[in-house]
Write an enzyme that holds these catalytic residues in place. Structure first.
Site, short mmCIF file in Angstrom:
data_model
loop_
_atom_site.label_atom_id
_atom_site.label_comp_id
_atom_site.label_asym_id
_atom_site.label_seq_id
_atom_site.Cartn_x
_atom_site.Cartn_y
_atom_site.Cartn_z
N LYS A 24 0.84 -1.09 0.06
CA LYS A 24 0.04 0.00 0.08
C LYS A 24 1.03 1.27 -0.01
O LYS A 24 1.63 1.46 0.72
CB LYS A 24 -0.74 -0.16 1.19
CG LYS A 24 -1.90 1.42 1.30
CD LYS A 24 -2.77 1.00 2.37
CE LYS A 24 -2.36 1.63 3.59
NZ LYS A 24 -2.36 3.11 3.66
N ASP A 46 -3.41 4.22 -2.00
CA ASP A 46 -4.24 4.88 -0.85
C ASP A 46 -4.15 6.27 -0.90
O ASP A 46 -3.46 6.88 0.23
CB ASP A 46 -4.05 4.24 0.58
CG ASP A 46 -4.76 4.64 1.77
OD1 ASP A 46 -5.86 5.01 1.40
OD2 ASP A 46 -4.23 4.23 2.77
N LEU A 47 -4.80 6.94 -1.58
CA LEU A 47 -4.77 8.64 -1.62
C LEU A 47 -6.15 9.18 -1.02
O LEU A 47 -6.08 10.40 -1.01
CB LEU A 47 -4.37 8.98 -3.07
CG LEU A 47 -3.01 8.59 -3.63
CD1 LEU A 47 -2.76 9.18 -4.86
CD2 LEU A 47 -1.82 8.91 -2.56
N LYS A 48 -7.05 8.53 -0.78
CA LYS A 48 -8.28 8.75 -0.15
C LYS A 48 -8.79 9.98 -0.75
O LYS A 48 -9.01 11.22 -0.13
CB LYS A 48 -8.04 8.91 1.10
CG LYS A 48 -7.67 7.74 2.21
CD LYS A 48 -7.66 8.15 3.49
CE LYS A 48 -7.37 6.82 4.28
NZ LYS A 48 -6.14 6.30 4.31
N HIS A 93 -11.01 13.23 -2.15
CA HIS A 93 -12.42 13.66 -1.73
C HIS A 93 -12.48 15.07 -2.28
O HIS A 93 -11.84 16.14 -1.62
CB HIS A 93 -12.45 13.77 -0.19
CG HIS A 93 -13.72 14.05 0.34
ND1 HIS A 93 -13.98 13.94 1.71
CD2 HIS A 93 -14.82 14.72 -0.16
CE1 HIS A 93 -15.19 14.57 2.23
NE2 HIS A 93 -15.76 14.74 0.61
N ASP A 94 -13.12 15.32 -3.34
CA ASP A 94 -13.33 16.50 -4.24
C ASP A 94 -14.58 16.71 -4.90
O ASP A 94 -15.41 15.79 -4.99
CB ASP A 94 -11.97 16.70 -5.04
CG ASP A 94 -11.46 18.38 -4.87
OD1 ASP A 94 -12.20 18.96 -5.29
OD2 ASP A 94 -10.22 18.43 -4.81
N PRO A 150 -16.97 16.37 -8.05
CA PRO A 150 -16.86 14.99 -8.98
C PRO A 150 -15.94 15.18 -10.16
O PRO A 150 -15.26 14.35 -10.60
CB PRO A 150 -18.18 15.08 -9.39
CG PRO A 150 -19.20 15.43 -8.27
CD PRO A 150 -18.19 16.62 -7.42
N THR A 175 -13.27 16.76 -10.47
CA THR A 175 -11.91 16.69 -10.07
C THR A 175 -11.39 15.25 -9.75
O THR A 175 -10.30 14.60 -10.31
CB THR A 175 -11.51 17.61 -8.84
OG1 THR A 175 -11.74 18.95 -9.38
CG2 THR A 175 -9.94 17.36 -8.64
N THR A 227 -10.67 4.49 10.79
CA THR A 227 -10.37 3.57 12.14
C THR A 227 -9.73 4.29 13.31
O THR A 227 -9.72 3.85 14.22
CB THR A 227 -9.53 2.34 11.77
OG1 THR A 227 -8.34 2.73 10.97
CG2 THR A 227 -10.22 1.35 10.98
N ARG A 266 2.71 -0.64 10.86
CA ARG A 266 3.59 -0.44 11.89
C ARG A 266 4.01 -1.66 12.52
O ARG A 266 5.14 -1.94 12.76
CB ARG A 266 3.45 0.61 12.86
CG ARG A 266 3.45 2.13 12.32
CD ARG A 266 2.86 3.19 13.30
NE ARG A 266 1.21 2.96 13.00
CZ ARG A 266 0.59 3.66 13.63
NH1 ARG A 266 0.85 4.96 14.48
NH2 ARG A 266 -0.79 3.67 13.21
O1 C5P Z 1 0.60 1.23 10.93
P1 C5P Z 1 -1.05 0.96 10.86
O2 C5P Z 1 -1.13 -0.55 10.83
O3 C5P Z 1 -2.03 1.71 11.91
O4 C5P Z 1 -1.35 1.43 9.37
C1 C5P Z 1 -2.50 1.26 8.92
C2 C5P Z 1 -2.68 2.15 7.66
O5 C5P Z 1 -3.98 1.85 7.10
C3 C5P Z 1 -2.11 3.46 7.67
O6 C5P Z 1 -1.51 3.51 6.29
C4 C5P Z 1 -3.46 4.15 7.23
O7 C5P Z 1 -3.38 5.44 6.45
C5 C5P Z 1 -4.43 3.31 6.52
N1 C5P Z 1 -5.71 3.41 6.82
C6 C5P Z 1 -6.44 3.42 8.33
N2 C5P Z 1 -7.51 3.63 8.35
C7 C5P Z 1 -8.58 3.68 7.37
C8 C5P Z 1 -7.95 3.59 5.89
C9 C5P Z 1 -6.60 3.70 5.82
O8 C5P Z 1 -5.74 3.25 8.97
N3 C5P Z 1 -9.89 3.91 7.46
#
Ligand code: C5P
Length: 243
Positions: free
Chosen positions: A38, A65-67, A69-70, A72, A74, A130, A222
């Protein structure tokens, strides 16, 4: 293919690093394990499309994973550009609404133009991060109800907009699958092997628990990347979920 490899293909390692050099070291350590990688904003804003290409050349499946949000239009353009990078999965915030998510789908179609028989990337909606707890949801963001209710509303909206699935906590997988169907993909971060540091995540599960909920993919950052021995950490996770 062994069961261990099959499970590794459902584990997405979050490469949250500030530069490509640091990732190269990790890639050497994890060589041969068929996990997904990712690329999030920290790495992409530093190393860019070239590094995505590097991961694809190394044979990895890539979740960008650039999420987004803008507005439509763009997001449509962004989705087309991301699709042209050849990634396997990317995401937009479901909070951007139905029209924005539909525009992202159109962007994927546009980006696929001229890409021959290559598979389309999975377009995934971000529900509620999360790291969000109920107090933050209600008092800061101003959304009433429980985190689970917010997540389910976003998941339904993403499904209606034609997305392939959502990012959510493993705690919500059962309810999401119930409402949106088994084929609706769930990608679950907030994963912590037993005994690992929780950090800034607030709704966590072990890898084994998350798969037991029926999730399709787990995202692990992590617990692998900050481990003294990342390969051993990832292998232990794979072992823990391989029957
Ligand atoms: O280090 P860790 O296991 O907490 O990393 C979780 C990864 O998942 C991070 O890259 C974080 O940006 C991503 N993420 C998240 N919650 C979301 C979407 C993505 O923690 N809802």
């Amino acid at each position: 293919m062994s069961t261990a490899n099959h499970m590794a293909e459902r584990i997405i390692v979050a490469l949250d690093y500030p530069d490509a050099e640091r990732v190269e070291r990790l890639l050497k350590q994890l060589a041969g394990i068929p996990c997904w990688m990712k690329v999030g904003m920290e790495l992409f804003y530093a190393a860019g499309p070239r590094f995505v290409a590097r991961l694809k050349e190394a044979g990895y499946r890539v979740f960008l994973d650039l999420k987004m949000h803008d507005i439509p239009n763009t997001v449509k353009g962004g989705a087309a550009s991301i699709t042209r990078l050849g990634v396997d999965m990317f995401n937009v915030h479901a909070a951007g609404g139905r029209a924005m998510m539909e525009a992202a789908r159109e962007g994927v179609e546009q980006g696929m133009d001229g890409r021959g028989g290559e598979p389309k990337p999975l377009l995934i909606g971000v529900t509620q991060l999360t790291s969000t707890d109920r107090r933050m949801l209600n008092d800061e963001i101003g959304i009433p109800g429980t985190v689970e209710e917010a997540v389910l509303r976003y998941a339904k909206l993403a499904k209606e907009a034609g997305l392939a699935g959502v990012v959510a906590s493993a705690l919500e997988v059962v309810a999401i699958k119930e409402r949106c169907g088994d084929g609706f993909v769930t990608v679950t971060p907030g994963i912590r092997p037993a005994g690992a540091a929780i950090g800034d995540q607030s709704r966590v599960m072990t890898p084994k628990e998350a798969f037991a909920q029926g999730t399709d993919f787990i995202v692990v950052g992590r617990p692998v990347t900050a481990a003294p021995d990342p390969r051993q950490a990832l292998e232990r996770i794979i072992e823990s979920v391989t029957a």
